[in-house]
Design a protein around this motif. Structure first.
Motif, short mmCIF file in Angstrom:
data_model
loop_
_atom_site.label_atom_id
_atom_site.label_comp_id
_atom_site.label_asym_id
_atom_site.label_seq_id
_atom_site.Cartn_x
_atom_site.Cartn_y
_atom_site.Cartn_z
N LEU A 128 49.79 44.84 67.48
CA LEU A 128 50.63 45.97 67.51
C LEU A 128 51.64 45.45 68.37
O LEU A 128 51.71 45.16 69.30
CB LEU A 128 49.95 47.20 68.08
N ASP A 166 55.55 46.57 69.71
CA ASP A 166 56.40 47.81 69.70
C ASP A 166 57.99 47.44 69.55
O ASP A 166 58.30 46.39 70.23
CB ASP A 166 56.25 48.37 70.98
N ALA A 194 52.77 46.34 62.78
CA ALA A 194 51.42 45.83 62.99
C ALA A 194 50.95 45.02 61.98
O ALA A 194 51.41 45.08 60.66
CB ALA A 194 50.38 47.12 62.79
N GLU A 230 55.18 48.60 59.10
CA GLU A 230 56.06 49.13 60.40
C GLU A 230 55.97 50.68 60.11
O GLU A 230 55.85 51.44 59.20
CB GLU A 230 57.51 48.47 59.95
N TRP A 261 54.40 54.94 64.32
CA TRP A 261 52.94 55.36 64.75
C TRP A 261 52.59 53.99 65.57
O TRP A 261 51.82 54.19 66.40
CB TRP A 261 52.02 55.40 63.46
N VAL A 262 53.21 52.98 65.13
CA VAL A 262 52.87 51.71 65.92
C VAL A 262 53.20 51.68 67.46
O VAL A 262 52.44 51.33 68.46
CB VAL A 262 53.32 50.55 65.45
N LYS A 270 50.50 51.58 70.43
CA LYS A 270 50.52 50.55 71.55
C LYS A 270 50.57 51.32 72.98
O LYS A 270 49.99 50.89 74.09
CB LYS A 270 51.76 49.70 71.58
N ALA A 303 43.83 53.25 64.70
CA ALA A 303 45.27 53.07 64.33
C ALA A 303 45.66 52.82 63.01
O ALA A 303 46.50 53.65 62.39
CB ALA A 303 45.75 51.85 65.07
#
Length: 424
Positions: A354, A356, A363, A380, A383-384, A388, A415
């Motif tokens: 993951l 950011d 991810a 992408e 939510w990623v 994280k 996730a």
């Protein structure tokens, strides 16, 4: 009664101590040796480097939490390993005997291989919290007087995710400050193409990362070898697909962060049968050194060959999920040896990451890490970024509570569940 010594108190060493302690007998002892008294969550360092996190938020004293689980801690560090006599020479000259040794030190950062590279030179780093704090102070000065940025990874680097991550985090921070228009950004990498990641790409990583960089106005130079760094200037040779130099670049910068190549630490470097020429620990399929049968290794210090030959050298990354699987296999194999059985557990060596971007993220899942793969997935979304942040809190809590349960696969599945909900 057996004494197991673990070198390193990082993302490999701390979970190693907890998992081993949970499996061993009541009379078996575990000692963690580290050259620092603290654990810090390395994936948070890019946030520290732009002052989105303080040092205190991502670091804590290791000894009190290990002690709660009956695990000893020695902060003298390792000066030299003596495997032929089952001893670690500590930084203060004491000798520590072991029955089994687990090397989980992480790497030595090879800034010295390029003139002017690193915190002692002219570029910043996010490889250690010390470096990230220094980078954060430099970032404050930079944002007061912005200019060009050069970010990326040096030749021989194997950990590319944080370089991409930091490039996008800087972009997000600069946009929030409304000074992005005053900062030309160039990404420099030995990868043969954007999104290679040391993994020969994952899913559609090339297209997606190129698109993300175009959208954020980040230029790039691939097949790049950094020749020298001077104050405010980086000299870079760009190579073609055959490895020949096709162009020389002189890149001005007011701020630069470059990930270095890795080597093995001095305490093990050059021990015949234990390490390869770069100082990484040689292991078999059970994480055990072929020559010294009571020595295991997990994490970044492990010798893994590159996924493929590239025009400019790149290494294979060791992601958190891969490290966790190495830890679990090693714990069960040491338990087996203590019970008179042969090691049989194997790490999965899958890659799950993951990364950011500050307001979104990427991810990827590569199962297994080295192609051909059963699963090669890349995505992408915002939510990623949220995942994280949550994972940082979850992992820090795991390290403080001494939870021995592996969490990477379980967490990433959650996730991915978030992703499915979003897609619906």
């Amino acid at each position: 009664m057996a004494h197991i010594v673990i070198l390193g108190a990082g993302i490999g060493g701390m979970p190693m101590a907890y998992e081993l302690k949970a499996l061993l007998g009541a009379n078996d002892r575990v000692t963690v040796v580290s050259n620092t008294s603290t654990f810090h969550f390395v994936p948070s360092n890019p946030w520290v480097a732009v002052n989105w996190r303080t040092r205190d938020a991502v670091e804590f004293e290791a000894a009190p939490y290990l002690a709660k689980k009956g695990i000893a801690f020695d902060g003298a560090g390792a000066k030299r390993l003596h495997p032929e006599r089952n001893q670690v020479e500590l930084g203060d000259g004491r000798l520590l005997d072991y029955d089994f040794l687990v090397i989980a030190t992480g790497p030595k950062l090879a800034f010295d291989e390029i003139e002017g590279l690193g915190p002692q030179g002219y570029t910043q780093s996010v490889c250690h919290v010390d470096h990230a704090v220094t980078a954060g102070a430099a970032w404050d000065k930079f944002t007061a007087a912005p200019g060009p940025v050069v970010v990326g990874a040096a030749q021989g680097a194997s950990c590319f995710g944080p370089a991409y991550e930091f490039a996008f985090i800087m972009d997000t921070d600069l946009r929030k400050r409304k000074i992005r228009d005053r900062v030309p950004m160039t990404y420099v990498t030995p990868e043969p193409y954007i999104g290679h990641l040391g993994l020969s790409g994952v899913g559609d990583s090339k297209t997606m990362l190129e698109s993300a960089m175009r959208e954020r106005h980040i230029k790039w130079i691939c097949n790049a070898k950094i020749l020298k760094v001077e104050d405010g200037k980086m000299l870079v040779a760009e190579h073609d697909e055959n490895g020949a130099v096709k162009k020389q670049h002189e890149l001005p910068f007011a701020y630069s962060m470059v990930l270095p190549a890795f080597k093995g630490i001095d305490a093990v470097f050059g021990i015949e049968g234990l390490t390869n020429p770069r100082g990484f620990i040689l292991i078999d399929e059970h994480q055990r050194n072929p020559k010294f049968k009571n020595i295991y290794a997990v994490g970044v210090c492990v010798a893994i060959p590159p996924v493929e030959v590239t025009p400019v050298p790149t290494g294979a990354p060791k992601t958190g999920y891969m490290i966790e699987s190495m830890v679990t296999a090693t714990a069960h194999n040491i338990q087996a040896q203590l019970q008179g059985r042969e090691p049989s557990a194997k790490a999965t060596w899958n890659a799950i990451c993951l990364a950011d971007f500050g307001d979104s993220g990427i991810a990827f899942v590569a199962l297994p890490q080295i192609p051909p793969r059963n699963v090669s997935w890349f995505s992408e979304g915002k939510w990623v970024h949220l995942a994280k942040i949550a994972f940082e809190k979850y992992f820090m809590r795991k390290m403080k509570t001494g939870n021995s349960e592996p969490i990477y696969e379980k967490y990433v599945l959650k996730a991915l569940g978030i992703l499915k909900i979003k897609e619906k």
